[in-house]
Design a protein around this motif. Structure first.
Motif, PDB file in Angstrom:
ATOM      1  N   ARG A   5       4.718  -0.286   7.394  1.00  6.89           N
ATOM      2  CA  ARG A   5       3.561  -0.914   6.773  1.00  6.89           C
ATOM      3  C   ARG A   5       2.733   0.055   5.957  1.00  6.89           C
ATOM      4  NH1 ARG A   5       2.364  -3.313  11.916  1.00  6.89           N
ATOM      5  NH2 ARG A   5       0.699  -1.822  11.974  1.00  6.89           N
ATOM      6  N   SER A   6       3.095   1.317   5.927  1.00  9.79           N
ATOM      7  CA  SER A   6       2.208   2.265   5.270  1.00  9.79           C
ATOM      8  C   SER A   6       2.903   3.114   4.214  1.00  9.79           C
ATOM      9  CB  SER A   6       1.562   3.167   6.322  1.00  9.79           C
ATOM     10  OG  SER A   6       2.542   3.817   7.088  1.00  9.79           O
ATOM     11  N   ARG A   7       3.978   2.599   3.641  1.00 11.98           N
ATOM     12  CA  ARG A   7       4.640   3.312   2.555  1.00 11.98           C
ATOM     13  C   ARG A   7       4.088   2.837   1.222  1.00 11.98           C
ATOM     14  NH1 ARG A   7       9.320   1.635   5.550  1.00 11.98           N
ATOM     15  NH2 ARG A   7       9.514   0.028   3.979  1.00 11.98           N
ATOM     16  N   ILE A   8       3.910   3.762   0.307  1.00 17.34           N
ATOM     17  CA  ILE A   8       3.491   3.389  -1.039  1.00 17.34           C
ATOM     18  C   ILE A   8       4.734   3.321  -1.909  1.00 17.34           C
ATOM     19  CG2 ILE A   8       2.392   4.239  -3.132  1.00 17.34           C
ATOM     20  CD1 ILE A   8       0.108   5.100  -1.587  1.00 17.34           C
ATOM     21  N   ALA A   9       4.867   2.243  -2.608  1.00 17.32           N
ATOM     22  CA  ALA A   9       5.960   2.094  -3.557  1.00 17.32           C
ATOM     23  C   ALA A   9       5.437   2.471  -4.943  1.00 17.32           C
ATOM     24  CB  ALA A   9       6.455   0.644  -3.565  1.00 17.32           C
ATOM     25  N   ALA A  18      -5.856   0.718  -0.581  1.00 15.72           N
ATOM     26  CA  ALA A  18      -4.605  -0.034  -0.606  1.00 15.72           C
ATOM     27  C   ALA A  18      -4.827  -1.250  -1.490  1.00 15.72           C
ATOM     28  CB  ALA A  18      -4.192  -0.450   0.797  1.00 15.72           C
ATOM     29  N   THR A  19      -3.935  -1.455  -2.451  1.00 13.36           N
ATOM     30  CA  THR A  19      -4.122  -2.541  -3.416  1.00 13.36           C
ATOM     31  C   THR A  19      -3.054  -3.623  -3.343  1.00 13.36           C
ATOM     32  OG1 THR A  19      -2.956  -1.257  -5.094  1.00 13.36           O
ATOM     33  CG2 THR A  19      -5.359  -1.056  -5.035  1.00 13.36           C
ATOM     34  N   GLY A  20      -1.965  -3.390  -2.631  1.00 14.60           N
ATOM     35  CA  GLY A  20      -0.936  -4.417  -2.540  1.00 14.60           C
ATOM     36  C   GLY A  20       0.084  -4.100  -1.468  1.00 14.60           C
ATOM     37  N   ILE A  21       0.793  -5.138  -1.028  1.00 15.72           N
ATOM     38  CA  ILE A  21       1.871  -4.991  -0.049  1.00 15.72           C
ATOM     39  C   ILE A  21       2.975  -5.972  -0.425  1.00 15.72           C
ATOM     40  CG2 ILE A  21       0.759  -6.615   1.550  1.00 15.72           C
ATOM     41  CD1 ILE A  21       2.007  -4.951   3.855  1.00 15.72           C
ATOM     42  N   ASN A  22       4.220  -5.516  -0.377  1.00 15.10           N
ATOM     43  CA  ASN A  22       5.320  -6.430  -0.661  1.00 15.10           C
ATOM     44  C   ASN A  22       5.865  -7.006   0.638  1.00 15.10           C
ATOM     45  OD1 ASN A  22       7.124  -4.535   0.419  1.00 15.10           O
ATOM     46  ND2 ASN A  22       7.808  -3.805  -1.590  1.00 15.10           N
ATOM     47  N   ASP A  23       6.858  -7.876   0.527  1.00 10.98           N
ATOM     48  CA  ASP A  23       7.388  -8.539   1.714  1.00 10.98           C
ATOM     49  C   ASP A  23       8.195  -7.617   2.615  1.00 10.98           C
ATOM     50  OD1 ASP A  23       6.128 -10.878   1.025  1.00 10.98           O
ATOM     51  OD2 ASP A  23       7.856 -11.674  -0.064  1.00 10.98           O
ATOM     52  N   TYR A  34     -16.501   1.034  10.264  1.00  8.31           N
ATOM     53  CA  TYR A  34     -16.331   0.687   8.849  1.00  8.31           C
ATOM     54  C   TYR A  34     -16.732  -0.782   8.673  1.00  8.31           C
ATOM     55  CZ  TYR A  34     -14.033   5.115   8.088  1.00  8.31           C
ATOM     56  OH  TYR A  34     -13.770   6.453   7.989  1.00  8.31           O
ATOM     57  N   PRO A  35     -18.038  -1.044   8.484  1.00  8.34           N
ATOM     58  CA  PRO A  35     -18.529  -2.421   8.465  1.00  8.34           C
ATOM     59  C   PRO A  35     -18.175  -3.224   7.218  1.00  8.34           C
ATOM     60  CG  PRO A  35     -20.314  -0.916   7.984  1.00  8.34           C
ATOM     61  CD  PRO A  35     -19.121  -0.077   8.329  1.00  8.34           C
ATOM     62  N   GLU A  36     -17.706  -2.559   6.191  1.00 10.27           N
ATOM     63  CA  GLU A  36     -17.356  -3.266   4.957  1.00 10.27           C
ATOM     64  C   GLU A  36     -15.857  -3.128   4.719  1.00 10.27           C
ATOM     65  OE1 GLU A  36     -19.834  -2.062   1.684  1.00 10.27           O
ATOM     66  OE2 GLU A  36     -21.507  -1.700   3.060  1.00 10.27           O
ATOM     67  N   SER A  37     -15.143  -4.236   4.768  1.00  8.33           N
ATOM     68  CA  SER A  37     -13.713  -4.175   4.476  1.00  8.33           C
ATOM     69  C   SER A  37     -13.335  -5.310   3.534  1.00  8.33           C
ATOM     70  CB  SER A  37     -12.889  -4.232   5.766  1.00  8.33           C
ATOM     71  OG  SER A  37     -13.171  -5.397   6.483  1.00  8.33           O
ATOM     72  N   ARG A  38     -12.264  -5.071   2.804  1.00  6.81           N
ATOM     73  CA  ARG A  38     -11.819  -6.025   1.800  1.00  6.81           C
ATOM     74  C   ARG A  38     -10.296  -6.096   1.837  1.00  6.81           C
ATOM     75  NH1 ARG A  38     -13.644  -3.477  -2.732  1.00  6.81           N
ATOM     76  NH2 ARG A  38     -11.669  -2.463  -3.012  1.00  6.81           N
ATOM     77  N   VAL A  39      -9.766  -7.290   1.935  1.00  6.00           N
ATOM     78  CA  VAL A  39      -8.318  -7.489   1.881  1.00  6.00           C
ATOM     79  C   VAL A  39      -7.921  -7.658   0.421  1.00  6.00           C
ATOM     80  CG1 VAL A  39      -6.440  -9.064   2.468  1.00  6.00           C
ATOM     81  CG2 VAL A  39      -8.169  -8.506   4.169  1.00  6.00           C
ATOM     82  N   GLU A  40      -6.886  -6.949   0.020  1.00  7.79           N
ATOM     83  CA  GLU A  40      -6.386  -7.040  -1.353  1.00  7.79           C
ATOM     84  C   GLU A  40      -5.113  -7.873  -1.451  1.00  7.79           C
ATOM     85  OE1 GLU A  40      -7.851  -6.035  -4.066  1.00  7.79           O
ATOM     86  OE2 GLU A  40      -9.467  -4.902  -3.137  1.00  7.79           O
ATOM     87  N   ASP A  41      -4.312  -7.888  -0.375  1.00  7.96           N
ATOM     88  CA  ASP A  41      -3.032  -8.584  -0.463  1.00  7.96           C
ATOM     89  C   ASP A  41      -2.541  -8.926   0.945  1.00  7.96           C
ATOM     90  OD1 ASP A  41      -0.828  -9.694  -1.726  1.00  7.96           O
ATOM     91  OD2 ASP A  41       0.130  -7.784  -2.193  1.00  7.96           O
ATOM     92  N   VAL A  42      -1.749  -9.988   1.042  1.00  6.43           N
ATOM     93  CA  VAL A  42      -1.106 -10.404   2.287  1.00  6.43           C
ATOM     94  C   VAL A  42       0.338 -10.745   1.936  1.00  6.43           C
ATOM     95  CG1 VAL A  42      -1.106 -12.073   4.191  1.00  6.43           C
ATOM     96  CG2 VAL A  42      -3.273 -11.390   3.145  1.00  6.43           C
TER      97      VAL A  42
END
Length: 119
Positions: free
Chosen positions: A109-113, A68-73, A18-26
């Motif tokens: 790390r992989s639950r959707i809220a 994936a568009t976001g991650i909370n703390d 997967y040569p193209e990746s994009r981070v949406e949130d940290v």
């Protein structure tokens, strides 16, 4: 880029194939989330641990793409899933409807809220 446990900056690894990746949130634990795409357009939700190692998040059966568009703390990830349309329908049966929120994967790390609108 994220930071490992010692605070050292780490470059995020590209997921294999997967040569193209994009981070949406940290989040504040330096765990990143986003999407990786291959050369033919397959997109997959990805989480990167604090050392920059990628993990593909599970998709439910029948889905063809995930984002994936976001991650909370707490490590809960929100995102979207595209479902494959059924091959055919019988005239006497209604077409199935996709759920507005499906879960990507399992684990911290992989639950959707549920996504809520903020005014």
């Amino acid at each position: 880029m994220t930071r490992d446990a010692s605070g050292t900056p780490r470059r995020l690894q590209e997921p294999d194939g997967y040569p193209e990746s994009r981070v949406e949130d940290v989040n504040n634990q330096h765990v990143a989330t986003g999407t990786a795409a291959d050369r033919v357009g397959d997109s997959w939700a990805v989480g990167w641990d604090r050392d920059g190692k990628p993990t593909f998040l599970e998709r439910p059966p029948g889905s063809i793409r995930s984002f994936a568009t976001g991650i909370n703390d707490s490590g809960e990830i929100i995102g979207n899933i595209e479902h494959r349309p059924p091959d055919r329908f019988h005239a006497d049966q209604p077409a199935p409807k996709a759920s507005p929120q499906d879960r990507l994967g399992t684990g911290p790390r992989s639950r959707i809220a549920p996504r809520t609108n903020v005014e």
